[in-house]
Write a protein that holds these residues in place. Structure first.
Motif, short mmCIF file in Angstrom:
data_model
loop_
_atom_site.label_atom_id
_atom_site.label_comp_id
_atom_site.label_asym_id
_atom_site.label_seq_id
_atom_site.Cartn_x
_atom_site.Cartn_y
_atom_site.Cartn_z
N MET A 314 1.22 -1.01 0.03
CA MET A 314 -0.04 0.01 0.15
C MET A 314 0.17 0.88 0.13
O MET A 314 0.57 2.37 -0.78
N VAL A 315 2.06 1.15 0.95
CA VAL A 315 3.19 2.19 0.63
C VAL A 315 3.43 2.76 -0.77
O VAL A 315 3.23 3.59 -0.71
N TYR A 316 4.35 1.33 -1.15
CA TYR A 316 4.79 1.59 -2.52
C TYR A 316 3.31 1.13 -4.00
O TYR A 316 3.77 2.79 -3.75
N ARG A 317 1.62 1.93 -3.46
CA ARG A 317 1.24 2.10 -4.62
C ARG A 317 0.31 3.21 -4.51
O ARG A 317 -0.55 4.03 -5.28
N HIS A 318 0.56 3.82 -3.00
CA HIS A 318 0.64 5.47 -2.95
C HIS A 318 1.25 6.39 -2.59
O HIS A 318 1.42 7.38 -1.71
N PRO A 319 2.30 6.04 -3.53
CA PRO A 319 3.53 7.27 -3.24
C PRO A 319 2.89 8.84 -3.22
O PRO A 319 3.19 9.73 -2.62
N HIS A 320 2.08 9.03 -3.42
CA HIS A 320 1.33 10.59 -3.52
C HIS A 320 0.43 10.46 -2.50
O HIS A 320 0.02 11.81 -2.26
N GLN A 337 -1.72 6.03 -11.62
CA GLN A 337 0.07 4.80 -11.40
C GLN A 337 -0.47 4.12 -10.80
O GLN A 337 0.38 3.30 -10.52
N TRP A 338 -1.58 3.43 -10.00
CA TRP A 338 -1.10 2.75 -9.71
C TRP A 338 -1.76 1.48 -10.86
O TRP A 338 -0.75 0.25 -10.03
N ASP A 339 -2.37 1.30 -11.62
CA ASP A 339 -1.67 0.28 -12.76
C ASP A 339 -0.04 0.12 -12.85
O ASP A 339 0.12 -1.00 -12.86
#
Length: 482
Positions: A314-320, A337-339
Protein backbone atom coordinates in the motif's frame (compact mmCIF):
# COMPACT_ATOMS: atom_id res chain seq x y z
CA UNK A 1 32.74 20.74 20.67
CA UNK A 2 30.55 22.12 23.47
CA UNK A 3 28.51 19.91 25.77
CA UNK A 4 24.78 19.36 25.68
CA UNK A 5 23.44 18.22 29.03
CA UNK A 6 19.80 17.26 29.53
CA UNK A 7 18.59 17.45 33.11
CA UNK A 8 15.47 15.78 34.42
CA UNK A 9 13.81 18.13 36.91
CA UNK A 10 11.56 15.46 38.38
CA UNK A 11 7.86 15.97 38.99
CA UNK A 12 7.92 18.67 41.67
CA UNK A 13 9.99 21.35 43.37
CA UNK A 14 13.75 21.27 43.99
CA UNK A 15 13.27 18.84 46.89
CA UNK A 16 12.58 16.17 44.26
CA UNK A 17 15.70 17.02 42.22
CA UNK A 18 18.56 14.55 42.43
CA UNK A 19 21.76 15.98 43.92
CA UNK A 20 23.49 15.66 40.55
CA UNK A 21 20.68 17.53 38.78
CA UNK A 22 20.78 20.36 41.33
CA UNK A 23 24.56 20.71 41.09
CA UNK A 24 24.56 20.76 37.26
CA UNK A 25 21.80 23.37 37.13
CA UNK A 26 23.35 25.51 39.86
CA UNK A 27 26.76 25.63 38.15
CA UNK A 28 25.43 26.38 34.65
CA UNK A 29 25.78 29.91 33.27
CA UNK A 30 22.45 29.61 31.44
CA UNK A 31 19.51 27.23 31.68
CA UNK A 32 17.04 26.42 28.89
CA UNK A 33 13.72 25.17 30.23
CA UNK A 34 11.19 23.28 28.23
CA UNK A 35 8.51 25.17 30.18
CA UNK A 36 8.24 27.77 32.92
CA UNK A 37 5.26 25.88 34.36
CA UNK A 38 7.56 23.74 36.46
CA UNK A 39 8.27 24.76 40.08
CA UNK A 40 12.05 24.34 39.59
CA UNK A 41 12.03 27.03 36.90
CA UNK A 42 10.54 29.51 39.34
CA UNK A 43 13.08 28.63 42.03
CA UNK A 44 16.12 29.08 39.78
CA UNK A 45 14.68 32.24 38.26
CA UNK A 46 14.30 33.61 41.80
CA UNK A 47 17.96 32.71 42.45
CA UNK A 48 18.96 35.11 39.64
CA UNK A 49 19.96 32.44 37.14
CA UNK A 50 19.82 33.24 33.41
CA UNK A 51 16.85 31.21 32.23
CA UNK A 52 15.09 30.75 28.90
CA UNK A 53 11.62 29.20 28.57
CA UNK A 54 10.22 27.66 25.38
CA UNK A 55 6.56 28.11 26.37
CA UNK A 56 5.82 30.44 23.45
CA UNK A 57 7.04 27.83 21.03
CA UNK A 58 4.41 25.40 22.28
CA UNK A 59 1.69 28.00 21.81
CA UNK A 60 2.81 28.69 18.22
CA UNK A 61 3.24 25.07 17.15
CA UNK A 62 0.70 23.31 14.92
CA UNK A 63 2.62 20.06 14.75
CA UNK A 64 4.40 18.40 17.67
CA UNK A 65 7.06 16.72 15.52
CA UNK A 66 7.89 20.04 13.90
CA UNK A 67 8.09 21.67 17.35
CA UNK A 68 10.45 18.97 18.67
CA UNK A 69 12.69 19.38 15.63
CA UNK A 70 12.72 23.15 16.12
CA UNK A 71 13.79 22.79 19.78
CA UNK A 72 16.47 20.27 18.83
CA UNK A 73 17.90 22.65 16.21
CA UNK A 74 17.80 25.53 18.69
CA UNK A 75 19.77 23.58 21.30
CA UNK A 76 22.33 22.35 18.77
CA UNK A 77 22.84 25.86 17.41
CA UNK A 78 23.55 27.27 20.88
CA UNK A 79 25.96 24.38 21.50
CA UNK A 80 28.08 25.63 18.58
CA UNK A 81 29.25 28.46 20.83
CA UNK A 82 28.73 27.35 24.43
CA UNK A 83 27.71 24.50 26.71
CA UNK A 84 23.95 23.90 26.92
CA UNK A 85 21.91 22.72 29.89
CA UNK A 86 18.41 21.80 28.76
CA UNK A 87 15.97 21.22 31.64
CA UNK A 88 12.99 18.96 31.04
CA UNK A 89 10.07 17.66 33.01
CA UNK A 90 10.31 14.40 34.95
CA UNK A 91 12.91 12.03 33.57
CA UNK A 92 14.48 12.99 30.19
CA UNK A 93 14.13 9.86 28.08
CA UNK A 94 10.70 9.04 29.52
CA UNK A 95 9.01 12.42 29.55
CA UNK A 96 10.62 14.42 26.73
CA UNK A 97 10.49 13.87 22.97
CA UNK A 98 13.38 16.27 22.22
CA UNK A 99 15.67 14.16 24.40
CA UNK A 100 14.96 11.11 22.23
CA UNK A 101 15.74 13.13 19.10
CA UNK A 102 19.04 14.36 20.50
CA UNK A 103 20.01 10.87 21.65
CA UNK A 104 19.43 9.63 18.09
CA UNK A 105 21.62 12.40 16.62
CA UNK A 106 25.37 12.26 16.06
CA UNK A 107 26.03 14.43 19.12
CA UNK A 108 27.27 13.11 22.45
CA UNK A 109 24.57 13.92 24.98
CA UNK A 110 24.96 13.94 28.75
CA UNK A 111 21.86 12.77 30.60
CA UNK A 112 21.12 13.62 34.23
CA UNK A 113 18.21 11.46 35.32
CA UNK A 114 15.25 12.64 37.33
CA UNK A 115 12.19 11.09 38.93
CA UNK A 116 9.57 10.58 36.22
CA UNK A 117 5.99 11.66 36.64
CA UNK A 118 4.91 8.06 36.22
CA UNK A 119 7.35 6.79 38.86
CA UNK A 120 5.93 9.34 41.30
CA UNK A 121 2.31 8.54 40.45
CA UNK A 122 2.87 4.79 40.81
CA UNK A 123 3.30 5.28 44.54
CA UNK A 124 -0.37 6.20 44.83
CA UNK A 125 -2.12 3.43 42.92
CA UNK A 126 -2.34 -0.35 43.18
CA UNK A 127 -0.95 -1.97 40.03
CA UNK A 128 -1.70 -5.56 39.10
CA UNK A 129 1.75 -7.03 38.50
CA UNK A 130 0.32 -9.86 36.35
CA UNK A 131 0.22 -7.39 33.48
CA UNK A 132 3.12 -5.49 31.91
CA UNK A 133 3.25 -1.72 32.44
CA UNK A 134 3.86 0.73 29.60
CA UNK A 135 4.45 4.47 29.47
CA UNK A 136 3.27 6.47 26.47
CA UNK A 137 3.47 10.17 25.66
CA UNK A 138 0.03 11.44 24.66
CA UNK A 139 1.52 12.66 21.36
CA UNK A 140 2.61 9.10 20.55
CA UNK A 141 -0.67 7.52 21.59
CA UNK A 142 -2.36 5.52 18.86
CA UNK A 143 -5.23 3.08 19.11
CA UNK A 144 -3.31 0.82 16.75
CA UNK A 145 -0.44 0.42 19.21
CA UNK A 146 -2.36 0.73 22.44
CA UNK A 147 -2.36 -2.62 24.26
CA UNK A 148 -5.52 -3.16 26.31
CA UNK A 149 -3.84 -6.02 28.20
CA UNK A 150 -1.14 -3.76 29.66
CA UNK A 151 -1.19 -1.21 32.46
CA UNK A 152 -0.80 2.03 30.52
CA UNK A 153 0.44 5.36 31.84
CA UNK A 154 -0.21 8.36 29.57
CA UNK A 155 1.85 11.51 30.10
CA UNK A 156 1.79 15.10 28.77
CA UNK A 157 -2.00 15.41 28.41
CA UNK A 158 -1.61 19.07 29.26
CA UNK A 159 -4.77 20.53 27.75
CA UNK A 160 -8.41 19.61 27.16
CA UNK A 161 -7.98 19.28 23.38
CA UNK A 162 -5.27 16.62 23.70
CA UNK A 163 -7.26 14.93 26.42
CA UNK A 164 -10.54 14.89 24.50
CA UNK A 165 -8.90 13.10 21.54
CA UNK A 166 -7.35 10.59 23.92
CA UNK A 167 -10.59 9.97 25.80
CA UNK A 168 -12.59 9.55 22.60
CA UNK A 169 -10.18 6.85 21.39
CA UNK A 170 -10.13 5.06 24.73
CA UNK A 171 -13.93 5.11 24.98
CA UNK A 172 -14.10 3.52 21.54
CA UNK A 173 -11.99 0.61 22.78
CA UNK A 174 -12.92 0.32 26.44
CA UNK A 175 -16.36 1.90 26.77
CA UNK A 176 -17.15 5.23 28.40
CA UNK A 177 -17.69 3.71 31.87
CA UNK A 178 -14.26 2.10 32.11
CA UNK A 179 -12.54 3.28 35.30
CA UNK A 180 -9.13 4.95 35.13
CA UNK A 181 -6.97 7.06 37.43
CA UNK A 182 -6.35 10.73 36.76
CA UNK A 183 -3.33 12.28 38.52
CA UNK A 184 -3.30 16.09 38.57
CA UNK A 185 -0.43 18.35 39.61
CA UNK A 186 1.88 15.37 40.08
CA UNK A 187 4.76 16.17 42.44
CA UNK A 188 3.26 19.26 44.06
CA UNK A 189 2.73 19.22 47.80
CA UNK A 190 -0.60 20.98 48.13
CA UNK A 191 -2.34 20.50 44.74
CA UNK A 192 -1.55 16.89 43.84
CA UNK A 193 -4.71 14.76 43.56
CA UNK A 194 -5.47 11.15 42.65
CA UNK A 195 -8.88 10.77 41.03
CA UNK A 196 -10.47 7.43 40.24
CA UNK A 197 -13.00 8.20 37.53
CA UNK A 198 -14.86 6.88 34.53
CA UNK A 199 -13.52 7.77 31.10
CA UNK A 200 -16.66 9.77 30.31
CA UNK A 201 -16.07 11.98 33.36
CA UNK A 202 -12.40 12.86 32.80
CA UNK A 203 -13.14 16.08 30.94
CA UNK A 204 -15.16 17.35 33.90
CA UNK A 205 -11.93 17.88 35.85
CA UNK A 206 -9.81 21.04 35.68
CA UNK A 207 -6.14 21.76 36.13
CA UNK A 208 -4.58 19.82 33.25
CA UNK A 209 -0.95 20.67 32.61
CA UNK A 210 2.42 18.99 31.98
CA UNK A 211 2.09 17.36 35.41
CA UNK A 212 -0.99 15.34 34.40
CA UNK A 213 -0.71 11.54 34.25
CA UNK A 214 -3.48 9.09 33.35
CA UNK A 215 -3.31 5.46 34.47
CA UNK A 216 -5.40 2.97 32.47
CA UNK A 217 -5.54 -0.41 34.22
CA UNK A 218 -5.11 -3.49 32.06
CA UNK A 219 -8.16 -5.34 30.76
CA UNK A 220 -7.91 -9.05 31.67
CA UNK A 221 -7.78 -11.42 28.73
CA UNK A 222 -11.08 -12.92 27.61
CA UNK A 223 -12.99 -9.91 28.96
CA UNK A 224 -12.17 -7.99 25.78
CA UNK A 225 -10.27 -9.16 22.71
CA UNK A 226 -7.85 -7.58 20.26
CA UNK A 227 -6.12 -8.79 17.10
CA UNK A 228 -3.36 -10.44 19.11
CA UNK A 229 -5.96 -12.39 21.09
CA UNK A 230 -7.61 -13.58 17.86
CA UNK A 231 -4.29 -14.86 16.53
CA UNK A 232 -3.64 -16.66 19.82
CA UNK A 233 -7.16 -18.12 19.78
CA UNK A 234 -6.73 -19.52 16.26
CA UNK A 235 -3.35 -20.98 17.20
CA UNK A 236 -5.01 -22.71 20.16
CA UNK A 237 -7.84 -24.07 17.99
CA UNK A 238 -5.23 -25.59 15.69
CA UNK A 239 -2.94 -26.72 18.53
CA UNK A 240 -2.39 -30.11 20.14
CA UNK A 241 -5.36 -29.82 22.50
CA UNK A 242 -7.48 -27.78 20.13
CA UNK A 243 -10.63 -28.51 18.13
CA UNK A 244 -10.48 -31.78 16.12
CA UNK A 245 -12.34 -30.21 13.19
CA UNK A 246 -10.10 -27.11 13.04
CA UNK A 247 -6.97 -29.26 13.26
CA UNK A 248 -8.04 -31.36 10.24
CA UNK A 249 -8.61 -28.38 7.92
CA UNK A 250 -6.36 -27.36 5.03
CA UNK A 251 -6.24 -24.34 2.72
CA UNK A 252 -8.10 -26.42 0.16
CA UNK A 253 -10.83 -27.65 2.51
CA UNK A 254 -11.84 -24.19 3.75
CA UNK A 255 -11.15 -22.06 0.67
CA UNK A 256 -14.87 -21.77 -0.18
CA UNK A 257 -15.56 -20.43 3.31
CA UNK A 258 -13.48 -17.39 2.43
CA UNK A 259 -15.65 -16.67 -0.61
CA UNK A 260 -18.88 -17.24 1.29
CA UNK A 261 -17.84 -14.89 4.10
CA UNK A 262 -16.86 -12.21 1.57
CA UNK A 263 -20.29 -12.43 -0.06
CA UNK A 264 -21.97 -12.17 3.33
CA UNK A 265 -19.99 -8.99 3.96
CA UNK A 266 -21.29 -7.61 0.67
CA UNK A 267 -24.85 -8.54 1.57
CA UNK A 268 -24.56 -6.70 4.90
CA UNK A 269 -23.23 -3.62 3.06
CA UNK A 270 -26.07 -3.68 0.56
CA UNK A 271 -28.61 -4.05 3.36
CA UNK A 272 -26.93 -1.18 5.25
CA UNK A 273 -27.03 -3.49 8.27
CA UNK A 274 -24.04 -2.29 10.27
CA UNK A 275 -24.57 -4.64 13.20
CA UNK A 276 -24.45 -7.54 10.75
CA UNK A 277 -21.53 -5.94 8.88
CA UNK A 278 -19.52 -5.90 12.11
CA UNK A 279 -20.19 -9.61 12.56
CA UNK A 280 -19.48 -10.56 8.95
CA UNK A 281 -16.22 -8.60 8.82
CA UNK A 282 -15.19 -10.56 11.89
CA UNK A 283 -16.01 -13.83 10.14
CA UNK A 284 -13.97 -12.73 7.12
CA UNK A 285 -11.04 -11.66 9.31
CA UNK A 286 -11.14 -15.05 11.03
CA UNK A 287 -10.64 -16.71 7.63
CA UNK A 288 -7.57 -14.55 6.96
CA UNK A 289 -6.06 -15.37 10.36
CA UNK A 290 -6.94 -19.06 9.96
CA UNK A 291 -5.18 -19.34 6.58
CA UNK A 292 -2.20 -17.40 7.96
CA UNK A 293 -1.94 -19.79 10.92
CA UNK A 294 -1.99 -22.83 8.63
CA UNK A 295 0.72 -21.28 6.45
CA UNK A 296 2.78 -20.51 9.57
CA UNK A 297 2.53 -24.14 10.68
CA UNK A 298 3.69 -25.21 7.22
CA UNK A 299 6.70 -22.89 7.40
CA UNK A 300 5.64 -20.56 4.58
CA UNK A 301 4.63 -17.32 6.33
CA UNK A 302 2.64 -16.05 9.31
CA UNK A 303 0.23 -13.23 10.08
CA UNK A 304 3.09 -10.78 10.67
CA UNK A 305 4.37 -11.41 7.14
CA UNK A 306 0.85 -10.93 5.72
CA UNK A 307 0.50 -7.57 7.50
CA UNK A 308 4.01 -6.51 6.50
CA UNK A 309 3.43 -7.46 2.86
CA UNK A 310 0.14 -5.61 2.44
CA UNK A 311 1.47 -2.55 4.28
CA UNK A 312 4.55 -2.36 2.06
CA UNK A 313 2.37 -2.81 -1.01
CA UNK A 314 0.00 0.00 0.00
CA UNK A 315 2.89 2.39 0.71
CA UNK A 316 4.47 1.51 -2.65
CA UNK A 317 1.23 1.99 -4.56
CA UNK A 318 0.37 5.29 -2.83
CA UNK A 319 3.40 7.51 -3.45
CA UNK A 320 0.94 10.41 -3.74
CA UNK A 321 0.22 9.90 -0.02
CA UNK A 322 3.61 8.85 1.36
CA UNK A 323 5.88 10.88 -0.95
CA UNK A 324 5.48 14.64 -0.62
CA UNK A 325 6.78 15.17 -4.17
CA UNK A 326 3.67 13.48 -5.62
CA UNK A 327 0.91 15.02 -3.49
CA UNK A 328 -0.90 16.88 -6.31
CA UNK A 329 -2.26 13.93 -8.32
CA UNK A 330 -5.99 13.82 -9.17
CA UNK A 331 -8.07 10.64 -9.06
CA UNK A 332 -7.49 9.72 -12.73
CA UNK A 333 -3.72 10.15 -12.38
CA UNK A 334 -3.76 8.14 -9.16
CA UNK A 335 -5.52 5.21 -10.87
CA UNK A 336 -3.17 5.39 -13.85
CA UNK A 337 -0.16 5.36 -11.56
CA UNK A 338 -1.67 2.49 -9.53
CA UNK A 339 -1.91 0.32 -12.67
CA UNK A 340 1.69 1.10 -13.66
CA UNK A 341 3.04 0.27 -10.21
CA UNK A 342 0.97 -2.92 -10.08
CA UNK A 343 2.31 -4.00 -13.49
CA UNK A 344 5.86 -3.27 -12.34
CA UNK A 345 5.35 -5.40 -9.21
CA UNK A 346 4.08 -8.38 -11.19
CA UNK A 347 6.55 -8.05 -14.05
CA UNK A 348 3.80 -7.39 -16.61
CA UNK A 349 5.31 -6.09 -19.84
CA UNK A 350 2.39 -5.94 -22.31
CA UNK A 351 -1.38 -5.52 -22.44
CA UNK A 352 -2.14 -9.18 -23.15
CA UNK A 353 -0.41 -10.07 -19.90
CA UNK A 354 -2.66 -7.55 -18.17
CA UNK A 355 -5.71 -9.41 -19.45
CA UNK A 356 -4.26 -12.77 -18.48
CA UNK A 357 -3.49 -11.43 -15.02
CA UNK A 358 -7.19 -10.95 -14.17
CA UNK A 359 -7.89 -13.71 -11.58
CA UNK A 360 -9.39 -16.81 -13.21
CA UNK A 361 -11.57 -17.57 -10.17
CA UNK A 362 -13.59 -14.35 -10.46
CA UNK A 363 -17.27 -14.70 -11.37
CA UNK A 364 -17.46 -14.61 -15.18
CA UNK A 365 -19.53 -11.40 -15.35
CA UNK A 366 -17.04 -9.54 -13.17
CA UNK A 367 -14.07 -11.06 -14.97
CA UNK A 368 -15.35 -10.02 -18.41
CA UNK A 369 -16.10 -6.52 -17.06
CA UNK A 370 -12.49 -6.14 -15.85
CA UNK A 371 -11.01 -7.53 -19.07
CA UNK A 372 -13.07 -5.17 -21.24
CA UNK A 373 -12.10 -2.23 -19.05
CA UNK A 374 -8.40 -3.05 -19.36
CA UNK A 375 -8.66 -3.43 -23.14
CA UNK A 376 -10.43 -0.06 -23.40
CA UNK A 377 -7.42 1.71 -21.86
CA UNK A 378 -5.47 1.24 -25.10
CA UNK A 379 -8.37 2.49 -27.24
CA UNK A 380 -9.82 -0.92 -28.15
CA UNK A 381 -13.39 0.17 -27.53
CA UNK A 382 -16.59 1.53 -29.04
CA UNK A 383 -17.01 5.27 -29.54
CA UNK A 384 -20.29 5.37 -27.63
CA UNK A 385 -23.12 3.22 -26.22
CA UNK A 386 -24.62 2.64 -29.69
CA UNK A 387 -21.75 0.33 -30.62
CA UNK A 388 -22.27 -2.23 -27.83
CA UNK A 389 -26.07 -2.02 -28.22
CA UNK A 390 -25.86 -2.84 -31.93
CA UNK A 391 -23.38 -5.63 -31.16
CA UNK A 392 -25.80 -7.09 -28.59
CA UNK A 393 -28.61 -7.14 -31.19
CA UNK A 394 -26.27 -8.81 -33.67
CA UNK A 395 -25.31 -11.51 -31.14
CA UNK A 396 -28.97 -12.21 -30.31
CA UNK A 397 -29.64 -12.86 -34.00
CA UNK A 398 -26.64 -15.20 -34.10
CA UNK A 399 -27.79 -17.24 -31.11
CA UNK A 400 -31.20 -17.61 -32.73
CA UNK A 401 -29.47 -19.02 -35.78
CA UNK A 402 -27.42 -21.37 -33.60
CA UNK A 403 -30.57 -22.61 -31.85
CA UNK A 404 -32.20 -23.30 -35.22
CA UNK A 405 -29.11 -25.21 -36.36
CA UNK A 406 -29.19 -27.27 -33.14
CA UNK A 407 -25.44 -27.37 -32.56
CA UNK A 408 -24.67 -27.27 -28.88
CA UNK A 409 -21.13 -25.98 -29.46
CA UNK A 410 -22.49 -23.10 -31.57
CA UNK A 411 -25.16 -22.30 -28.97
CA UNK A 412 -22.54 -22.33 -26.20
CA UNK A 413 -20.31 -19.96 -28.15
CA UNK A 414 -23.07 -17.56 -29.20
CA UNK A 415 -24.63 -17.44 -25.74
CA UNK A 416 -21.22 -16.48 -24.38
CA UNK A 417 -21.03 -13.72 -26.98
CA UNK A 418 -24.46 -12.44 -25.89
CA UNK A 419 -23.42 -12.34 -22.24
CA UNK A 420 -20.12 -10.68 -23.11
CA UNK A 421 -22.00 -8.05 -25.11
CA UNK A 422 -24.41 -7.43 -22.23
CA UNK A 423 -21.42 -6.79 -19.99
CA UNK A 424 -20.08 -4.34 -22.55
CA UNK A 425 -23.36 -2.43 -22.43
CA UNK A 426 -23.24 -2.36 -18.63
CA UNK A 427 -19.68 -1.02 -18.75
CA UNK A 428 -20.70 1.88 -20.96
CA UNK A 429 -23.53 2.63 -18.56
CA UNK A 430 -21.05 2.44 -15.65
CA UNK A 431 -23.21 -0.25 -14.04
CA UNK A 432 -21.75 -3.31 -12.32
CA UNK A 433 -23.28 -6.28 -14.17
CA UNK A 434 -23.15 -8.43 -11.02
CA UNK A 435 -25.11 -5.79 -9.13
CA UNK A 436 -27.63 -5.39 -11.95
CA UNK A 437 -28.22 -9.14 -12.20
CA UNK A 438 -28.53 -9.45 -8.42
CA UNK A 439 -31.25 -6.81 -8.37
CA UNK A 440 -33.14 -8.65 -11.10
CA UNK A 441 -32.86 -11.90 -9.13
CA UNK A 442 -34.30 -10.17 -6.06
CA UNK A 443 -37.10 -8.73 -8.18
CA UNK A 444 -37.87 -12.15 -9.64
CA UNK A 445 -38.09 -13.73 -6.18
CA UNK A 446 -40.44 -11.01 -4.92
CA UNK A 447 -42.76 -11.43 -7.93
CA UNK A 448 -42.69 -15.20 -7.63
CA UNK A 449 -43.53 -14.84 -3.93
CA UNK A 450 -46.56 -12.75 -4.96
CA UNK A 451 -47.74 -15.49 -7.34
CA UNK A 452 -47.48 -18.10 -4.60
CA UNK A 453 -49.29 -15.88 -2.12
CA UNK A 454 -52.17 -15.25 -4.57
CA UNK A 455 -52.41 -18.96 -5.37
CA UNK A 456 -52.82 -19.76 -1.67
CA UNK A 457 -55.54 -17.11 -1.39
CA UNK A 458 -57.33 -18.85 -4.28
CA UNK A 459 -56.94 -22.24 -2.58
CA UNK A 460 -54.74 -23.48 -5.43
CA UNK A 461 -51.36 -25.16 -5.53
CA UNK A 462 -48.72 -23.66 -7.79
CA UNK A 463 -48.11 -26.97 -9.51
CA UNK A 464 -51.81 -27.19 -10.39
CA UNK A 465 -51.99 -23.74 -11.96
CA UNK A 466 -51.71 -23.13 -15.68
CA UNK A 467 -49.01 -20.85 -17.06
CA UNK A 468 -51.69 -18.33 -18.09
CA UNK A 469 -52.98 -18.21 -14.49
CA UNK A 470 -49.49 -17.67 -13.16
CA UNK A 471 -48.79 -15.01 -15.82
CA UNK A 472 -51.90 -13.15 -14.69
CA UNK A 473 -50.54 -12.88 -11.13
CA UNK A 474 -47.08 -12.08 -12.49
CA UNK A 475 -48.45 -9.04 -14.32
CA UNK A 476 -50.30 -8.01 -11.15
CA UNK A 477 -47.04 -8.20 -9.20
CA UNK A 478 -45.34 -5.92 -11.74
CA UNK A 479 -47.96 -3.24 -11.16
CA UNK A 480 -48.11 -3.62 -7.37
CA UNK A 481 -44.47 -4.21 -6.47
CA UNK A 482 -42.69 -1.77 -8.82
Amino acid sequence: MNNITIVGMGPGDSNLLTREAYDVMNSASKLIFRTSWHQVYKEFEAMGKVVESLDDWYEEADDFDELSERIQNHIEKIAENEDVVYCVLGNPAEDDEVTLRLLNSDRTINIVSGISYVAYAMNFVSIDSKFPSKVMNVFDFSKYFYDIHSNNFITNAYDSMLLSDLVWTLEEQLGDEYEVYLFLKVGTKDEFTVNKTKLMDILNYEGYDHQTVIFIPAVPKYEKYNLGDLRELVEKLRGKDGCPWDIEQTHESVKRNLIEEAYEVIEAIENEDYANLEEELGDLLFQVVFHSQMADEEGYFGMDEVINHISRKMVYRHPHVFDEKQRDLNTDKVLEQWDKLKDSEKGIENYTERLLNVPKVLPSLLKSYKIQKKASKVGFDWDDINGPLEKLCEEIVEIKDAIENGSRDDMLEELGDVLFSVVNVSRFLNIDPEEALEKTIEKFIKRFEYIEKRSLEANMRLEDMSLDEMDKYWEESKELLN
